[in-house]
Write an enzyme that holds these catalytic residues in place. Structure first.
Site, PDB file in Angstrom:
ATOM      1  N   ASP A 193      51.811  42.946  34.910  1.00 49.82           N
ATOM      2  CA  ASP A 193      52.007  41.528  35.264  1.00 49.82           C
ATOM      3  C   ASP A 193      52.117  40.561  34.090  1.00 49.82           C
ATOM      4  OD1 ASP A 193      51.671  42.705  37.712  1.00 49.82           O
ATOM      5  OD2 ASP A 193      49.874  41.591  38.287  1.00 49.82           O
ATOM      6  N   LYS A 238      54.881  44.399  43.085  1.00 53.24           N
ATOM      7  CA  LYS A 238      53.682  44.685  43.882  1.00 53.24           C
ATOM      8  C   LYS A 238      53.190  43.403  44.550  1.00 53.24           C
ATOM      9  CE  LYS A 238      50.420  44.359  39.959  1.00 53.24           C
ATOM     10  NZ  LYS A 238      49.612  43.251  40.461  1.00 53.24           N
ATOM     11  N   THR A 296      45.599  40.110  34.675  1.00 53.25           N
ATOM     12  CA  THR A 296      44.417  39.725  33.942  1.00 53.25           C
ATOM     13  C   THR A 296      43.415  40.884  34.003  1.00 53.25           C
ATOM     14  OG1 THR A 296      43.381  38.690  35.880  1.00 53.25           O
ATOM     15  CG2 THR A 296      44.692  37.277  34.459  1.00 53.25           C
ATOM     16  N   CYS A 351      44.117  42.161  38.235  1.00 48.64           N
ATOM     17  CA  CYS A 351      45.119  43.198  38.499  1.00 48.64           C
ATOM     18  C   CYS A 351      44.970  44.424  37.605  1.00 48.64           C
ATOM     19  CB  CYS A 351      46.515  42.604  38.400  1.00 48.64           C
ATOM     20  SG  CYS A 351      46.854  41.474  39.767  1.00 48.64           S
TER      21      CYS A 351
HETATM   22  C1  C5J Z   1      46.744  39.238  38.064  1.00 47.59           C
HETATM   23  C2  C5J Z   1      45.858  37.398  39.368  1.00 47.59           C
HETATM   24  N1  C5J Z   1      47.886  39.753  37.648  1.00 47.59           N
HETATM   25  N2  C5J Z   1      44.917  37.126  38.463  1.00 47.59           N
HETATM   26  N3  C5J Z   1      46.785  38.352  39.116  1.00 47.59           N
HETATM   27  O1  C5J Z   1      45.689  39.520  37.542  1.00 47.59           O
HETATM   28  O2  C5J Z   1      45.902  36.775  40.400  1.00 47.59           O
END
Ligand code: C5J
Length: 231
Positions: free
Chosen positions: A30, A135, A164, A168
């Site tokens: 991400d 996803k 993060t 995720c």
């Molecule tokens: C990720 C989120 N990618 N923090 N998403 O961690 O909502």
């Protein structure tokens, strides 16, 4: 003659990670504009995105070394279809962000597939031959073809970076662990909006003899990519 795969030992916590590039993938979670740039989803939740921006050079260096060594990379993006049918109301309605998923912000509709904010940042953009997984959830295995794609290529080890750390990235590590993958998290290739949460996640992964996996700095992985394999 041994049929064991050739491996290199990456110095890691809680102990060496025995790594075999032929059965490994670099999994990048991400690294999207919506999380990393001002005006996106992360910022709409009141977060300081500079914490995430700080890891981009490290991630780019490891990705370049991985590609140069002939390794295969997988990139993920969190996001939803334009009609949001794959976004549970519980996810959209939670909290009180300045922008909700699907709302129009500075980079288009927040966390919607195809919008500018949904894109991976240019410094880490996928290249031909790499896998891109969209996803809808936190974990990269949930409601995606990731598991089947990895199995088809005989991948058993994952080197993971991205954002993060405690959301995720950690969810994906736990999913992967339950599916039998050996996972190493790159400690300076992952970031959280909350440094304490990152530190806690790294500790959780490596506790109890590596109950979820291993942790090492990018430099250790990069050095291993050019090391002579042993058995
Ligand atoms: C990720 C989120 N990618 N923090 N998403 O961690 O909502």
């Amino acid at each position: 003659m041994s049929t064991d795969p050739a491996f290199v030992a990456v110095p890691a916590q809680p102990n060496d990670f025995k790594f075999d590039l032929a059965h490994g993938a670099l999994l990048i979670i991400d690294m999207q504009r919506d999380f990393i740039e001002p005006g996106g989803f992360g910022a709409s939740l009141g977060n300081d995105v500079s914490q995430l921006q700080a890891i981009v050079p490290t991630c780019a260096a490891l990705l370049a070394a991985w590609r140069a060594a002939g390794g295969w990379a997988v990139h993920t993006r969190e996001g939803h279809a334009p009609d949001l049918h794959d976004c549970p109301p519980s996810k959209r309605n939670r909290g009180s962000p300045s922008l909700r998923i699907g709302d129009v912000g500075a980079m288009g509709r927040v966390l919607v597939i195809g919008q500018p904010g949904h894109a991976i940042i240019p410094a880490l953009a996928p290249v031909a031959g790499e896998l891109l997984i969209d996803k809808p959830g936190k974990g990269a295995f949930y409601a995606t073809p990731l598991g089947a794609e990895l199995a088809q290529r005989g991948i058993t080890q994952l080197v993971v970076m991205g954002v993060t750390t405690e959301v995720c990235v950690q969810t994906t590590l736990r999913e992967a662990n339950d599916r039998g993958y050996d996972c190493l998290l790159v400690e300076d290739g992952t970031a959280s909006y909350f440094p304490d949460f990152k530190a806690a996640t790294l500790a959780m992964i490596t506790a109890q003899g590596g109950i979820i996996g291993w942790v090492a700095p990018a430099a250790a992985v990069i050095a291993a990519l050019s090391a002579k394999p042993c058995r």
